[in-house]
Design a protein around this motif. Structure first.
Motif, PDB file in Angstrom:
ATOM      1  N   ARG A 169     -18.003  96.024  31.134  1.00  0.00           N
ATOM      2  CA  ARG A 169     -19.086  95.344  31.866  1.00  0.00           C
ATOM      3  C   ARG A 169     -20.285  96.297  31.953  1.00  0.00           C
ATOM      4  O   ARG A 169     -20.448  97.008  32.953  1.00  0.00           O
ATOM      5  CB  ARG A 169     -18.626  94.923  33.258  1.00  0.00           C
ATOM      6  CG  ARG A 169     -17.550  93.849  33.259  1.00  0.00           C
ATOM      7  CD  ARG A 169     -17.269  93.345  34.664  1.00  0.00           C
ATOM      8  NE  ARG A 169     -16.187  92.389  34.693  1.00  0.00           N
ATOM      9  CZ  ARG A 169     -16.318  91.074  34.518  1.00  0.00           C
ATOM     10  NH1 ARG A 169     -17.529  90.566  34.317  1.00  0.00           N
ATOM     11  NH2 ARG A 169     -15.283  90.267  34.558  1.00  0.00           N
ATOM     12  N   LEU A 177     -21.628  90.249  32.785  1.00  0.00           N
ATOM     13  CA  LEU A 177     -20.586  89.677  31.938  1.00  0.00           C
ATOM     14  C   LEU A 177     -19.678  90.762  31.370  1.00  0.00           C
ATOM     15  O   LEU A 177     -20.019  91.942  31.316  1.00  0.00           O
ATOM     16  CB  LEU A 177     -21.201  88.855  30.814  1.00  0.00           C
ATOM     17  CG  LEU A 177     -22.188  89.522  29.851  1.00  0.00           C
ATOM     18  CD1 LEU A 177     -21.484  90.232  28.723  1.00  0.00           C
ATOM     19  CD2 LEU A 177     -23.165  88.490  29.297  1.00  0.00           C
ATOM     20  N   ILE A 199     -17.739  92.136  28.051  1.00  0.00           N
ATOM     21  CA  ILE A 199     -17.794  92.062  26.594  1.00  0.00           C
ATOM     22  C   ILE A 199     -16.413  91.698  26.070  1.00  0.00           C
ATOM     23  O   ILE A 199     -15.455  92.466  26.210  1.00  0.00           O
ATOM     24  CB  ILE A 199     -18.248  93.401  25.997  1.00  0.00           C
ATOM     25  CG1 ILE A 199     -19.627  93.789  26.512  1.00  0.00           C
ATOM     26  CG2 ILE A 199     -18.234  93.337  24.472  1.00  0.00           C
ATOM     27  CD1 ILE A 199     -20.732  92.836  26.122  1.00  0.00           C
ATOM     28  N   ASP A 257     -20.800  87.729  23.072  1.00  0.00           N
ATOM     29  CA  ASP A 257     -21.139  88.476  24.289  1.00  0.00           C
ATOM     30  C   ASP A 257     -22.058  89.650  23.972  1.00  0.00           C
ATOM     31  O   ASP A 257     -22.927  89.998  24.767  1.00  0.00           O
ATOM     32  CB  ASP A 257     -19.862  88.980  24.973  1.00  0.00           C
ATOM     33  CG  ASP A 257     -18.997  87.858  25.503  1.00  0.00           C
ATOM     34  OD1 ASP A 257     -19.551  86.800  25.843  1.00  0.00           O
ATOM     35  OD2 ASP A 257     -17.768  88.031  25.572  1.00  0.00           O
TER      36      ASP A 257
END
Length: 373
Positions: free
Chosen positions: A182, A283, A285, A290
């Motif tokens: 993250r 988010l 990964i 992503d």
């Protein structure tokens, strides 16, 4: 006339039965609001998400909080040639964004705002990768140290916690556990979740679930639709009182409990966990898509280049050095760039049969067997 005189004589007694003025009533309600809000927040994790910025009169910083970065994955679950935390995002490995945040940006913010900096940062990393990161640990001596991973996440957190306790001589009261996958967590998010943990004992970043969630027992038929108004997607950091986490580890081991994250251990103890409202940009990964989204977010933020070794602006040292600095990703393999491949996204090189000689990605989307959380 006599009737009017009798009426006037009764007015003082009638006033005793009149309702209080509206202004006085509002004052009473206003004075009780903070107490009501505090009670509701502690009893309901959903109302806890409404917390605002930390109270500067009470929040003094991170002097009692150590940070643990989980980077111990080997990439086996993703069937990848390297762990995702070492994949290049823009100009450096994904992991470096978390290191830069906790070692550079957050301490600088604390110095600017009169807050105490993080007590210590522990990096949980597989021993076979530690030599590549030893120069960074050496540069941040006294701030950064290694810990070895466990078999599962819980074991990695426990190893990192023990290392943190040793380094701080038991003076670290809270631990903030962050997933290195993250890279986009922000300083405001960290301020809020650490402040909430210091108030309640444990806190986790989260956002309301936006997707419609279906339940299925076989992956083919839908059993029911789960109401999403009470569902939250949790992120990291997750911040827990060290003493409670140690008690939780003991309970999980004795009762052979299954826990999925750090605050689940606190839930197993029956103790409260504050749900701190985070950001959707934090988010994890997981897929090549992503990486594209993360790169766009970083570009929109105008993030500066990361140079953890401090050699990026030293031209003489750069010219005399034959090896590239770590911020250039020591794990990236040299190979020709495929047709249409983006410069900043090297995740494509670790997927199954990802690109053929024509430059066409195949398969175009990751499958569940290839990518996991």
């Amino acid at each position: 006339m006599m009737m009017w005189l009798q009426f006037l004589s009764l007015l003082p007694f009638a006033a005793a039965f009149l309702q209080p003025a509206p202004a006085s009533n509002n004052a009473i309600i206003s004075s009780r609001r903070p107490t009501i809000t505090t009670t509701s927040s502690s009893s309901s994790p959903y109302l806890s998400s409404l917390s605002s910025s930390p109270d500067n009169d009470e929040f003094t910083g991170f002097g009692s909080t150590g940070f643990l970065i989980l980077a111990g994955g080997t990439g086996s679950r993703m069937k990848a040639s390297m762990p995702k935390q070492f994949l290049t995002l823009r100009s450096c490995p994904v992991l470096h964004y978390s290191l830069h945040l906790f070692l550079e940006k957050l301490p600088a913010y604390c110095a600017e705002h009169g807050l105490s900096p993080p007590a210590q940062v522990v990096l949980v990393m597989d021993p076979k990768y530690q030599p590549d990161y030893q120069p960074i640990v050496d540069r941040y001596q006294g701030q950064l140290a290694f810990a070895n991973p466990g078999i599962e996440r819980q074991g990695s957190v426990e190893n990192g916690l023990n290392k943190l306790v040793d380094l701080t001589n038991g003076n670290c009261e809270f631990i903030a556990v962050h997933d290195s996958a993250r890279p986009l967590v922000t300083i405001p998010e960290i301020l809020h979740v650490v402040s909430d943990a210091q108030s309640v004992g444990a806190a986790v970043l989260g956002v309301p679930c936006k997707a419609t969630i279906k339940e299925s027992d076989d992956g083919e038929s839908i059993l029911r639709t789960i109401p999403r108004d009470r569902l939250w997607e949790v992120h990291t950091p997750q911040v827990v009182r060290v003493e409670a986490l140690l008690r939780g580890f003991d309970k999980v081991e004795k009762e052979n409990l299954e826990v999925t994250d750090d605050v689940s251990i606190i839930e197993a103890l029956g103790e409260p966990v504050k749900l701190t409202r985070g950001e959707y940009t934090n988010l994890k990964i997981t897929t090549p898509e992503d990486m594209d989204v993360a790169c766009a977010i970083l570009a929109d933020r105008g993030e500066e280049e990361i140079d953890l070794l401090g050699v990026g602006h030293d031209e003489k040292k750069a010219e005399s050095s034959s090896s590239e600095p770590l911020n250039k990703n020591p794990f990236a393999r040299a190979r020709p760039k495929y047709v249409g491949e983006k410069e900043y996204n090297t995740m494509k090189e670790v997927r199954f049969a990802d690109v053929d000689i024509t430059g066409r990605a195949y398969p175009s989307k990751p499958t569940p067997s290839q990518w996991h959380e």
